[in-house]
Scaffold this motif. Structure first.
Motif, short mmCIF file in Angstrom:
data_model
loop_
_atom_site.label_atom_id
_atom_site.label_comp_id
_atom_site.label_asym_id
_atom_site.label_seq_id
_atom_site.Cartn_x
_atom_site.Cartn_y
_atom_site.Cartn_z
N THR A 130 0.86 -1.19 0.00
CA THR A 130 0.00 0.00 0.00
C THR A 130 0.89 1.24 0.00
O THR A 130 1.97 1.25 0.62
CB THR A 130 -0.92 0.03 1.22
OG1 THR A 130 -0.12 0.07 2.42
CG2 THR A 130 -1.82 -1.21 1.25
N VAL A 131 0.43 2.26 -0.70
CA VAL A 131 1.22 3.50 -0.81
C VAL A 131 0.31 4.68 -0.57
O VAL A 131 -0.80 4.76 -1.12
CB VAL A 131 1.89 3.62 -2.20
CG1 VAL A 131 2.69 4.92 -2.29
CG2 VAL A 131 2.80 2.43 -2.47
N SER A 132 0.78 5.61 0.25
CA SER A 132 0.11 6.90 0.45
C SER A 132 1.17 8.00 0.37
O SER A 132 2.37 7.72 0.42
CB SER A 132 -0.62 6.92 1.79
OG SER A 132 0.31 6.74 2.86
N ALA A 144 6.59 9.33 -0.11
CA ALA A 144 5.76 8.14 -0.30
C ALA A 144 5.85 7.28 0.95
O ALA A 144 6.94 6.91 1.40
CB ALA A 144 6.22 7.37 -1.53
N ILE A 146 5.13 3.73 2.39
CA ILE A 146 4.93 2.40 1.83
C ILE A 146 4.82 1.37 2.96
O ILE A 146 5.66 1.33 3.88
CB ILE A 146 6.10 2.03 0.89
CG1 ILE A 146 6.26 3.10 -0.19
CG2 ILE A 146 5.88 0.66 0.27
CD1 ILE A 146 7.49 2.92 -1.05
N GLU A 196 4.49 9.75 -11.53
CA GLU A 196 3.98 8.38 -11.49
C GLU A 196 5.01 7.49 -10.81
O GLU A 196 6.21 7.59 -11.08
CB GLU A 196 3.70 7.87 -12.90
CG GLU A 196 3.15 6.45 -12.92
CD GLU A 196 3.07 5.88 -14.33
OE1 GLU A 196 2.02 5.33 -14.68
OE2 GLU A 196 4.07 5.99 -15.07
N ALA A 207 2.52 -2.52 -9.65
CA ALA A 207 1.47 -1.60 -9.21
C ALA A 207 1.87 -0.18 -9.61
O ALA A 207 3.04 0.21 -9.50
CB ALA A 207 1.27 -1.70 -7.70
N ARG A 208 0.87 0.59 -10.05
CA ARG A 208 1.09 1.98 -10.47
C ARG A 208 0.36 2.91 -9.52
O ARG A 208 -0.78 2.65 -9.13
CB ARG A 208 0.58 2.21 -11.89
CG ARG A 208 1.36 1.49 -12.97
CD ARG A 208 0.66 1.66 -14.32
NE ARG A 208 1.42 1.07 -15.39
CZ ARG A 208 2.33 1.71 -16.12
NH1 ARG A 208 2.58 2.98 -15.86
NH2 ARG A 208 2.98 1.10 -17.08
N PHE A 209 1.03 4.02 -9.20
CA PHE A 209 0.43 5.03 -8.33
C PHE A 209 0.71 6.41 -8.93
O PHE A 209 1.84 6.72 -9.29
CB PHE A 209 1.01 4.94 -6.91
CG PHE A 209 0.81 3.60 -6.26
CD1 PHE A 209 -0.33 3.32 -5.54
CD2 PHE A 209 1.79 2.61 -6.39
CE1 PHE A 209 -0.51 2.08 -4.94
CE2 PHE A 209 1.62 1.37 -5.80
CZ PHE A 209 0.47 1.10 -5.07
N LEU A 210 -0.34 7.22 -8.99
CA LEU A 210 -0.21 8.59 -9.51
C LEU A 210 -0.24 9.56 -8.33
O LEU A 210 -1.17 9.53 -7.52
CB LEU A 210 -1.35 8.91 -10.48
CG LEU A 210 -1.30 10.31 -11.12
CD1 LEU A 210 -0.06 10.44 -12.01
CD2 LEU A 210 -2.56 10.56 -11.94
N VAL A 211 0.78 10.37 -8.24
CA VAL A 211 0.88 11.34 -7.15
C VAL A 211 -0.08 12.48 -7.44
O VAL A 211 0.01 13.15 -8.48
CB VAL A 211 2.32 11.88 -7.01
CG1 VAL A 211 2.40 12.84 -5.83
CG2 VAL A 211 3.29 10.72 -6.84
N SER A 212 -1.01 12.71 -6.52
CA SER A 212 -2.01 13.76 -6.72
C SER A 212 -2.33 14.42 -5.39
O SER A 212 -2.59 13.73 -4.39
CB SER A 212 -3.28 13.16 -7.33
OG SER A 212 -4.28 14.14 -7.47
#
Length: 213
Positions: A130-132, A144, A146, A196, A207-212
């Motif tokens: 999981t990433v936040s 990030a 993790i 990204e 897994a892909r995560f977009l920083v927003s």
């Protein structure tokens, strides 16, 4: 026997012959000389006038020739300018063509990479990660956060794709289930909004995560 008389200008003795307009041989010779001189003067005038006309015609011809030469030089200069522009246009065309080929190659590389990632996603289980994200406290960018969802260490390869710079940077991390793993400026990653993050492990689907924010 009659005497041969001369005119009054040459002591002519017979006034009657002068009054009757009879010319002596000397007067006839004198008149012929004047006639010849008159003819020569006329010929000289004609020659001079003809020479003047020829001089005027020569000047006009020279002026026209100079004008034609100037026009020819101008046309040659214009031709050279057009050649230079054509060469520049050719160079620009080649540059644009090279850029198109580069973009095409990059697009094909991205499509191939996406295809590989899609293949991995379809064949492997989801990555237990999981990433936040949160704002960095002491430095630039974001951090990030993790964590893993399994009770064992998970080694991951994190790839950061910068949207602003168009660069890619990778980080190898080991996620411990007992604590949180951070990735930010302290680890050499300046994460900005729009970037990204791709996380990979060969046993799981990426897994892909977009920083927003």
């Amino acid at each position: 026997m009659k005497k041969r008389f001369l005119c009054s200008s040459h002591a002519c003795d017979d006034l009657k012959l002068v009054l009757d307009r009879q010319w002596c041989l000397f007067c006839e010779s004198h008149l012929m000389r004047w006639a010849v001189r008159f003819v020569l003067c006329v010929l000289l005038c004609v020659t001079v006038v003809g020479g003047c006309d020829q001089h005027v015609n020569a000047d006009e011809t020279a002026a026209k020739l100079a004008e034609l030469r100037a026009q020819t030089s101008a046309m040659q200069a214009e031709t050279e300018r057009i050649k230079v522009q054509a060469a520049a246009a050719q160079v620009e065309s080649e540059r644009l063509k090279a850029e198109v080929e580069t973009v095409k190659a990059e697009k094909e590389a991205v499509e191939a990479r996406n295809a590989r990632l899609q293949e991995k996603v379809e064949k492997k289980p989801s990555l237990p990660i999981t990433v936040s994200f949160r704002k960095a406290v002491l430095g630039p960018g974001n951090v990030a956060v993790i964590n893993t969802t399994v009770k064992e260490n998970v080694s991951i390869l994190v790839t950061l794709n910068s949207a602003a710079l168009g660069t890619t940077k990778s980080f190898e991390l080991h996620v411990d289930p007992c604590c949180t793993t951070l990735l930010g400026h302290l680890e050499g990653a300046v994460i900005e909004s729009g970037d990204e993050i791709v996380i990979e492990n060969r046993n799981y689907s990426p897994a892909r995560f977009l920083v927003s924010f």
